[in-house]
Design a protein around this motif. Structure first.
Motif, mmCIF file in Angstrom:
data_model
loop_
_atom_site.group_PDB
_atom_site.id
_atom_site.type_symbol
_atom_site.label_atom_id
_atom_site.label_comp_id
_atom_site.label_asym_id
_atom_site.label_seq_id
_atom_site.Cartn_x
_atom_site.Cartn_y
_atom_site.Cartn_z
ATOM 1 N N VAL A 269 0.862 -1.180 0.000
ATOM 2 C CA VAL A 269 0.000 0.000 0.000
ATOM 3 C C VAL A 269 0.898 1.229 0.000
ATOM 4 O O VAL A 269 1.780 1.364 0.848
ATOM 5 C CB VAL A 269 -0.920 0.038 1.235
ATOM 6 N N LEU A 270 0.678 2.115 -0.953
ATOM 7 C CA LEU A 270 1.494 3.313 -1.105
ATOM 8 C C LEU A 270 0.626 4.516 -0.753
ATOM 9 O O LEU A 270 -0.402 4.752 -1.394
ATOM 10 C CB LEU A 270 1.994 3.402 -2.544
ATOM 11 N N VAL A 271 1.046 5.291 0.258
ATOM 12 C CA VAL A 271 0.196 6.329 0.838
ATOM 13 C C VAL A 271 0.897 7.678 0.799
ATOM 14 O O VAL A 271 2.112 7.770 1.010
ATOM 15 C CB VAL A 271 -0.166 5.984 2.310
ATOM 16 N N ARG A 272 0.110 8.721 0.546
ATOM 17 C CA ARG A 272 0.620 10.091 0.577
ATOM 18 C C ARG A 272 -0.371 10.960 1.356
ATOM 19 O O ARG A 272 -1.593 10.763 1.266
ATOM 20 C CB ARG A 272 0.818 10.610 -0.841
ATOM 21 N N PHE A 273 0.172 11.900 2.095
ATOM 22 C CA PHE A 273 -0.635 12.719 2.987
ATOM 23 C C PHE A 273 -0.623 14.176 2.535
ATOM 24 O O PHE A 273 0.456 14.788 2.413
ATOM 25 C CB PHE A 273 -0.115 12.593 4.432
ATOM 26 N N GLY A 274 -1.825 14.708 2.274
ATOM 27 C CA GLY A 274 -1.953 16.119 1.906
ATOM 28 C C GLY A 274 -1.213 16.494 0.643
ATOM 29 O O GLY A 274 -0.933 17.686 0.440
ATOM 30 N N ASP A 275 -0.868 15.502 -0.179
ATOM 31 C CA ASP A 275 -0.073 15.752 -1.389
ATOM 32 C C ASP A 275 1.134 16.609 -1.074
ATOM 33 O O ASP A 275 1.485 17.546 -1.801
ATOM 34 C CB ASP A 275 -0.935 16.427 -2.467
ATOM 35 N N ASP A 276 1.821 16.265 0.043
ATOM 36 C CA ASP A 276 2.918 17.095 0.538
ATOM 37 C C ASP A 276 4.034 16.194 1.067
ATOM 38 O O ASP A 276 3.784 15.312 1.910
ATOM 39 C CB ASP A 276 2.400 18.024 1.646
ATOM 40 N N ASP A 277 5.248 16.428 0.600
ATOM 41 C CA ASP A 277 6.387 15.612 1.042
ATOM 42 C C ASP A 277 6.642 15.749 2.537
ATOM 43 O O ASP A 277 6.819 14.752 3.248
ATOM 44 C CB ASP A 277 7.651 16.016 0.273
ATOM 45 N N ALA A 278 6.689 16.979 3.019
ATOM 46 C CA ALA A 278 7.024 17.206 4.429
ATOM 47 C C ALA A 278 5.976 16.583 5.343
ATOM 48 O O ALA A 278 6.312 15.945 6.354
ATOM 49 C CB ALA A 278 7.149 18.707 4.703
ATOM 50 N N LEU A 279 4.709 16.751 5.010
ATOM 51 C CA LEU A 279 3.647 16.178 5.841
ATOM 52 C C LEU A 279 3.709 14.659 5.810
ATOM 53 O O LEU A 279 3.557 13.997 6.855
ATOM 54 C CB LEU A 279 2.283 16.664 5.349
#
Length: 482
Positions: free
Chosen positions: A415-425
């Motif tokens: 499962v590949l997840v990203r948060f807020g479309d933001d690297d730092a977050l």
């Protein structure tokens, strides 16, 4: 720890040939079993993260080496105590980092026996029984993975050496077909061997090529949005290199997305251009054990070689990789060792060093044998399916939360997840989850973006663990988002 003075066996007494030295077996081995059982019984409830840092571990473990040695029971007790704070519960039910599986009980126990027997798994003359155990285990692996029954199988350390072994056989075969004996003459003056790999090939493929003198700068074949090699791009690339000895490296289970290359088209193209097709399937090849997931591997059986890990989805203890080559003469030619003191043997007598780079090695296939006996066909299929179902459960929970995006098609256990479309977050959430200790997962980069990567391969994971982990990730995301 034993209190009876007759069982206090130090290095000095062993050096003297003290008759009491045999007593160590009944003390420190029993102690190790007790301490190991205590650790394993506590895996479900302990924080997944390590509690001690580098400085703390060095302070307690870097003790002076004594002149006279120490009692084995004292060593085992203090080692278990001092190491424990620095252990990551990677064998437990909520560890989802680096595609590291646990170890089923039969495989753990078998691994202890392998150490007690202390046999060289290199050949039949050194260990007849364990050579046959590995021979049987190899047959089961071939059957479960759906590769030709005549394939050579070598038990190596992991995916790195499995890729190395398979690509060494590939190098032999493509240069043999170009009338060059690489084992006899080396690469100086040989025809150039061209190696093509997908855009998202695992790093171990490049390292194997480097170690084999083929260079790490592979010809890269573009991939689609899920990391799958594009068959049309491969076709064009092969058309540009006619008559060049060629190896194509495809992938079963891209390390981030879990995606599978289109093997039917790739295999057809490789046959048309007389290219050797190798499949790196460190965890993805085990999908073949599941009737539900087996269609993902359609066409993979047409490859020339396959690399996988036992210490990932099969859930045997570290270390165990498996190299499989459909052309046994090429496999043996690239690997086998000969010395005057090694008896000549027929091809059907099991000699491990015919199939691996190591002359002396641990009998790793014994843990494979034990794990497969415990699981059986249905148990292994259920293990694969449960992990995939848990991955989909976590993905569904996270996708329902505002600000959380699932980047991959969850076709397997990744499962590949990203948060807020933001690297730092995204990186902040990963750090918070790791620090919290309910579960452990790793960060990665995919298509130029920071991502959280969740890998479910442990036999102990339950739906409750998946829900608890999803809750921990969602809580970390909400907290990080203010």
């Amino acid at each position: 720890m034993a209190s009876d003075d007759t069982s206090a066996i130090s290095g000095r007494s062993l050096q003297r040939g003290d008759a009491r030295a045999s007593d160590w077996r009944y003390d420190c081995l029993d102690d190790a079993a007790r301490l190991a059982r205590r650790y394993l019984d506590g895996l479900r409830d302990r924080p997944v993260r390590a509690k001690a840092g580098l400085g703390e571990l060095r302070a307690v473990l870097a003790r002076p080496l004594t002149d006279d040695g120490e009692e084995p029971s004292v060593i085992v007790e203090s080692l278990a105590r001092d190491v424990d704070p620095g252990l990551v519960a990677s064998g437990g039910p909520r560890y989802f980092g680096f595609v590291i599986g646990g170890a089923v009980p039969a495989a753990v126990a078998a691994d202890w026996l392998v150490s007690a027997w202390d046999q060289n798994g290199g050949g039949f003359v050194a260990s007849p029984a364990l050579s046959v155990v590995e021979e049987v285990a190899a047959g089961w692996v071939r059957e479960l993975l759906g590769v030709p029954a005549s394939s050579g199988v070598g038990f190596v350390t992991g995916g790195q050496m499995a890729n190395f072994t398979c690509l060494a056989a590939a190098r032999h075969a493509v240069l043999r077909d170009a009338s060059w004996d690489v084992e006899a003459h080396g690469l100086h003056g040989a025809p150039r061997v061209r190696v093509l790999a997908g855009e998202y090939a695992h790093v171990t493929v490049g390292v194997a090529c480097r170690l084999l003198g083929l260079g790490q700068l592979l010809d890269v074949v573009p991939a689609d949005g899920q990391g799958r090699m594009r068959a049309d791009a491969l076709r064009g690339a092969l058309a540009n290199g006619a008559d060049t000895p060629t190896i194509v490296c495809a992938q079963a289970g891209e390390i981030n997305t879990g995606a599978f290359d289109p093997f039917v088209d790739i295999a057809r193209t490789c046959r048309e251009h007389r290219a050797w097709l190798h499949i790196d399937g460190a965890f993805g090849l085990w999908a073949a054990a599941s009737p539900r997931r087996r269609p993902l591997l359609a066409g993979a059986e047409q490859a020339n070689s396959w690399a996988t890990d036992g210490h990932k989805w099969l859930n045997v203890p570290y270390d165990c990789g498996i190299a499989i080559v459909a052309d046994p003469p090429a496999h043996r030619a690239a690997m086998t060792s000969t010395q005057a003191y090694v008896p000549a043997h027929a091809d059907d007598v099991p000699y491990g060093f015919d199939w691996t780079p190591e002359f002396s090695r641990r009998a790793r296939g014994v843990t494979v044998y034990a794990a497969l006996r415990q699981l059986g066909r249905h148990g292994l299929a259920d293990l694969v399916d449960r992990c995939c179902d848990h991955a989909q459960l976590i993905a569904g929970r996270l996708a329902a939360e505002p600000g959380i995006e699932i980047l991959n098609d969850v076709v397997l256990n990744q499962v590949l997840v990203r948060f807020g479309d933001d690297d730092a977050l995204t990186n902040t959430v990963i750090e918070r989850v790791q620090r919290d200790g309910v579960c452990w997962l790793a960060g990665s980069t995919f298509r130029g973006q920071s991502v959280m990567r969740i890998s479910v391969v442990g036999w102990q994971t339950t739906p409750a663990d998946a829900h608890r982990s999803a809750d921990a990730i969602i809580t970390a995301a909400r907290t990080a988002n203010g």
